[in-house]
Design a protein around this motif. Structure first.
Motif, PDB file in Angstrom:
ATOM      1  N   ARG A 162      -3.800  27.824  21.525  1.00  0.00           N
ATOM      2  CA  ARG A 162      -3.204  28.261  23.756  1.00  0.00           C
ATOM      3  C   ARG A 162      -4.506  29.747  23.206  1.00  0.00           C
ATOM      4  O   ARG A 162      -4.227  30.251  22.346  1.00  0.00           O
ATOM      5  N   ASP A 175      -5.583  27.918  28.341  1.00  0.00           N
ATOM      6  CA  ASP A 175      -5.793  26.470  28.506  1.00  0.00           C
ATOM      7  C   ASP A 175      -5.372  26.309  26.620  1.00  0.00           C
ATOM      8  O   ASP A 175      -4.878  27.161  26.156  1.00  0.00           O
ATOM      9  N   VAL A 225      -6.488  23.665  23.935  1.00  0.00           N
ATOM     10  CA  VAL A 225      -7.251  22.885  22.341  1.00  0.00           C
ATOM     11  C   VAL A 225      -6.630  22.981  21.316  1.00  0.00           C
ATOM     12  O   VAL A 225      -5.972  23.425  21.078  1.00  0.00           O
TER      13      VAL A 225
END
Lengths: 334, 334
Positions: B6, B26, B28
């Protein structure tokens, strides 16, 4: 020798820069030196920007001159009578003798004896408070390194013309600001400035940015105000700002405003210091030896602007602030 | 351990102080460390006033964080994989790991190893940039002498609370300014301030004049603005002003004005310096030894204000500028 003592008295408290009407000239009997005192016959009266502060009632770093007493001033004179074993009659002295023909003073009023091989008048400038201010302000607070760019305001003045020359003698590149084109030329041709600008007519900040793209390492400031504001924004990281005067600010009675500076100080990591020469007495003889040495080697040009007669005194401070002097302003009363 | 990374991305360039909407979170895949790199699992994310400058596009003393990339931040984490012979897996590290769960970084991103006997979180504050800033700003630029009066703005903050305590440990008298009464009490009761005031509600300049009639010898300023204006006019002759931050000035996009300062600098012979901690790397270990030593002797109180979860990050800088933190602001993401 005059048989009366003509004195330039502070007649009223100036509003800002002292004007001719703030003074009155009288003539009184030549004073008698008291026990331990010396009677000095003044020869060269010094005119200095600092006299504005001495005449002011605003809180300052010296006591204000009392109304009705001779204007505080440095002068070069000769001891014509001495009641002190420390001073011989005929000795040339530089000290706090005031704007008058004669001063009966204790030995503590003597700043220095005039012993070095320079013109007598130079003891009031080059080897006096002006030279000490230029040398110690630049070296002790400005800490110039060879190759540094040193910016000087009032670059052609009694202090500034020496700062530029000292900077060059120390291997720096001096650039200067002054108030008319004749002084600009003098800065370039005589005082060794690599560049000089007329701050009234030139876009000097742009020229400075071209001339010193890496920024200014040392700014020796005698003026404050908008010139300072612009110079702060041309400083190199780690630059030193020496605050030696605030001549451009007409009055502090109401504190004027200007663009805030704390971000410049922080991001450029400046060191901005206030310089008062009398704080640095422990280094006076070192500075004088350096100045006299350079002068003897032909590495310091000494410009003096000498008037004759004590009548020139009352208007001399205001003329200085108008930038009318060409070099160190003195009044010959011998 | 999370199986995704995060990240708190800088989504747009803040206008002034970064607000929650300037960021986006976000998730990933956990990055792979490249050759020579270390994969750090972050535990404590640091929140610092300096992040405002890092997020800004204004010329500053560091490159701005690129839009769309994780917000630059210091953090304490643990090496979970290492492709470097210099770092062992399992080592606790403090460094430029950003506001995210994981960082794959070269060894140069590691600021220090967490080796001293202090709580792990303290490596992000007391022994991190905050402690170094407090110690070196005060000692290297403030040059306090025993008996000096040291004034601190943001006196209860991550840096200020240490400046006050360090000053006291060095034999000085610390006085502080902070923004609410609870912090005033904490300054007096925990951080060793001889006096502290709420700058929003107290007539602190008058109180300071009574508390330090001889003036302030060292002013450690984190805020600039009107507090700085008033403090400059309470400095003792020869005082030192350390400009460490300008937190009170909301924007420099148009330079705000304030009362001119050059006369204060001159007549009080101040030395006003800009402090950026990364200029002083040669003294980091000396400072850390002093801080860890005092902490071990119970001579430093360490207040931390720890939130849990990365969702706390986007609003954390703005909350810091609103003065909502109680001590060093950290976000625990372990």
């Amino acid at each position: 020798m005059p048989d009366r003592n003509r004195r330039v008295l502070l007649a009223r408290r100036p509003a800002g820069i002292p004007q001719p009407d703030d003074f009155a000239i009288d003539a009184v009997p030549v004073p008698e030196p008291g026990p331990g005192e010396v009677l000095v016959r003044n020869l060269y009266l010094s005119v200095d920007p600092a006299q504005r502060g001495w005449a002011s009632a605003e809180a300052n770093y010296s006591q204000p001159v009392p109304l009705g007493s001779p204007m505080r001033a440095l002068a070069v004179g000769v001891a014509v009578r001495s009641n002190s074993p420390e001073v011989a009659e005929g000795e040339f002295l530089y000290g706090w003798f005031g704007w008058q023909d004669y001063a009966a003073v204790p030995v503590s009023a003597i700043f220095r004896r005039c012993a070095e091989a320079v013109p007598l008048s130079a003891h009031a400038g080059l080897l006096g408070l002006n030279g000490l201010t230029a040398h110690l302000g630049l070296t002790a607070l400005g800490r110039p390194r060879p190759g540094d760019t040193v910016l000087v305001s009032t670059a052609a003045g009694a202090v500034g013309s020496l700062v530029g020359q000292i900077a060059r003698n120390l291997g720096c590149r001096a650039v200067g600001l002054t108030g008319d084109d004749a002084k600009v030329a003098r800065c370039r041709e005589a005082y060794g400035y690599a560049a000089a600008w007329n701050y009234r007519t030139d876009d000097w900040a742009a020229s400075l940015a071209r001339e010193a793209p890496e920024g200014v390492n040392v700014y020796f400031d005698n003026v404050g105000g908008p010139i300072l504001d612009a110079a702060l924004r041309r400083m190199a990281v780690g630059g030193r700002v020496v605050q030696c005067g605030t001549a451009s600010v007409a009055s502090w009675a109401e504190v004027p405003t200007g663009p805030r500076v704390e971000r410049e100080i922080l991001t450029r990591r400046l060191v901005w210091s206030g310089f008062v020469v009398l704080d640095h007495k422990d280094r006076f003889e070192e500075a004088i030896a350096a100045l006299a040495g350079w002068y003897g080697q032909g590495r310091l040009v000494l410009d003096e602007d000498v008037s004759e007669g004590i009548e020139a005194a009352p208007g001399a401070i205001a003329a200085l602030y108008r930038g009318e002097n060409r070099g160190k302003r003195l009044i010959f009363v011998g």
